[in-house]
Scaffold this motif. Sequence first.
Motif, PDB file in Angstrom:
ATOM      1  N   ARG A 103       0.834  -1.202   0.000  1.00 31.97           N
ATOM      2  CA  ARG A 103       0.000   0.000   0.000  1.00 31.97           C
ATOM      3  C   ARG A 103       0.871   1.257   0.000  1.00 31.97           C
ATOM      4  O   ARG A 103       1.284   1.735   1.057  1.00 31.97           O
ATOM      5  CB  ARG A 103      -0.950  -0.044   1.202  1.00 31.97           C
ATOM      6  CG  ARG A 103      -1.863  -1.274   1.123  1.00 31.97           C
ATOM      7  CD  ARG A 103      -3.027  -1.275   2.064  1.00 31.97           C
ATOM      8  NE  ARG A 103      -4.057  -2.182   1.532  1.00 31.97           N
ATOM      9  CZ  ARG A 103      -5.219  -2.437   2.103  1.00 31.97           C
ATOM     10  NH1 ARG A 103      -5.542  -1.846   3.220  1.00 31.97           N
ATOM     11  NH2 ARG A 103      -6.077  -3.251   1.540  1.00 31.97           N
ATOM     12  N   ASP A 242      -3.880  -3.111   8.034  1.00 32.28           N
ATOM     13  CA  ASP A 242      -5.223  -2.667   7.648  1.00 32.28           C
ATOM     14  C   ASP A 242      -5.521  -1.301   8.258  1.00 32.28           C
ATOM     15  O   ASP A 242      -5.974  -0.378   7.567  1.00 32.28           O
ATOM     16  CB  ASP A 242      -6.242  -3.712   8.136  1.00 32.28           C
ATOM     17  CG  ASP A 242      -7.674  -3.350   7.779  1.00 32.28           C
ATOM     18  OD1 ASP A 242      -7.901  -2.925   6.636  1.00 32.28           O
ATOM     19  OD2 ASP A 242      -8.557  -3.508   8.642  1.00 32.28           O
ATOM     20  N   ASP A 246      -5.458   2.963   6.468  1.00 29.48           N
ATOM     21  CA  ASP A 246      -6.535   3.957   6.438  1.00 29.48           C
ATOM     22  C   ASP A 246      -6.097   5.268   7.097  1.00 29.48           C
ATOM     23  O   ASP A 246      -6.422   6.361   6.625  1.00 29.48           O
ATOM     24  CB  ASP A 246      -7.805   3.425   7.136  1.00 29.48           C
ATOM     25  CG  ASP A 246      -8.655   2.543   6.200  1.00 29.48           C
ATOM     26  OD1 ASP A 246      -8.082   1.917   5.289  1.00 29.48           O
ATOM     27  OD2 ASP A 246      -9.888   2.499   6.376  1.00 29.48           O
TER      28      ASP A 246
HETATM   29 MG    MG Z   1      -9.024  -1.899   5.326  1.00 32.53          MG
END
Ligand code: MG
Length: 351
Positions: A103, A242, A246
Motif C-alpha cells: 500500500r 489494515d 486507512d
Molecule cells: Mg481496510
Amino acid sequence: MSYQIGVIPGDGVGPEVISWGRKVLEAAGKRGGLDLSFVEAPVGGTAFLETGKVLPEDSLQKLNESQAILKGPMGRPDIEAGIVERDGILTLRQHFGQYVNLRPVKLFRGLEAASPLKDNLLKDGVDFIIVRENSEGLYSRMGGINATSGTDINLFTEKGVTRILEFAFDLASKRGKDLISVDKANVLSASLFWRRHFDRMAAEYSDIKCSSQLVDSFCLLVLQDPSPAKWDVIVTDNMFGDIIADEAAAIVGSLGMSPSANLNPAGVSMYEPVHGSAPDIAGKGIVNPLATILSCALLLRYSLGQDGLANDVENAVQAALDQGLRTIDIAAGENACTTEELGAAVLAHLA
Ligand code: MG
Ligand code: IPM
C-alpha cells in the motif's frame, strides 16, 4: 507480449471505478505495445444475489487463467456484513497465495489542503510504502463465535513471517531505503515472534537501516511527522497494516487516492483500491477513480514488469490533478468534478 487481465467489477461504486481502470490499462497497453485482453469475472455481493455464490466457479476459473486481476470494492448494504469479506476478498487473497499487501502512501502535489495535517508537516511531501502481511495474523481465520465468546487466533508461522520480511527487506534494498517494522512485541506473543525474526534478518541485511516501532507509537509519530526523511518502507502484520493504511490515506488527503496490490511474487496478483464500495454515492458518477487508476499502475509495475508505463500512469494522474480536477472526496460540493472528467483527463495525458 500478450496478457489476460481478470476484471472483477465488484459492488457499489466498483463498476464505475473499474471501467476507468480498464480504460487506463488499455491506453497504457497501446502506448507500450502490449497485447492486453480482459475477461470479466463477477465476484461479490451482486454475484451472490444473482448466482447464490459470492465467488462463482465460473469466475474463479477465469481468474485462474489470468495473469493479473483488477478488483473492484465489494459489499452491499442488503447483504449481511462479513459474508462478502470472508467468501470474496479474503478467499481470493488466500486462494491465490497473495501474501503481500502493498500500500503505497503518497501525497500528490496540490492535495496538501485535503490533508488534516498542517502545511508545515507536509512541506517535504509524504512518500512511504506499507508492506502488509496478507495471509496470517488475526486474518488466519482460526477461531469462531458462540453464545459466550468470540475468538480470533493471531497466528504467525515461521514460513509466513520469513517470506513477508524477505519481501520487505528486498524492497527496502531496491529502493535504497530504511526499513521499519511495526508490531506490538511488548504484549503479543505473535508480535514477539515476528520481532525476533526481524532482528535476526536485519543482521543479515547489513546495508539496510532497520528499526522496530510499536504500533501505538507509530500511529502517533506518523501524524507528528509524516515526512520521507522519517518513513520509507514499513513492514507490519495483517491487522495493523489494515488500520495503518486507512490512517495513512487520511494523511495524503483521501481514501480515494489509496491504491493497493495483493501480491504473490510467483503467481497471480490482484490490484484494488483500498476504499470500499461506498453504496451512498454509487451510480452517481462522482466517485474518485484515482485509487483504482493508481492500482492499475501497480499492476503494470508488479505483474507486467512495465515500470516505464507505471510511471506514465502516475504522472498522468499528477497532470490531471495539476489541472485542478478534484472529485467530491477532496473538493467541496460545487467545486467537485465528475468521475468522467477526472478519468478522461488522466487518459488524455496518457495519450
Ligand atoms: Mg481496510
Ligand atoms: C482492506 C479491507 C479488507 C481487509 C476487508 C474488506 C476484508 O478493509 O482491504 O483494507 O480487512 O483487508
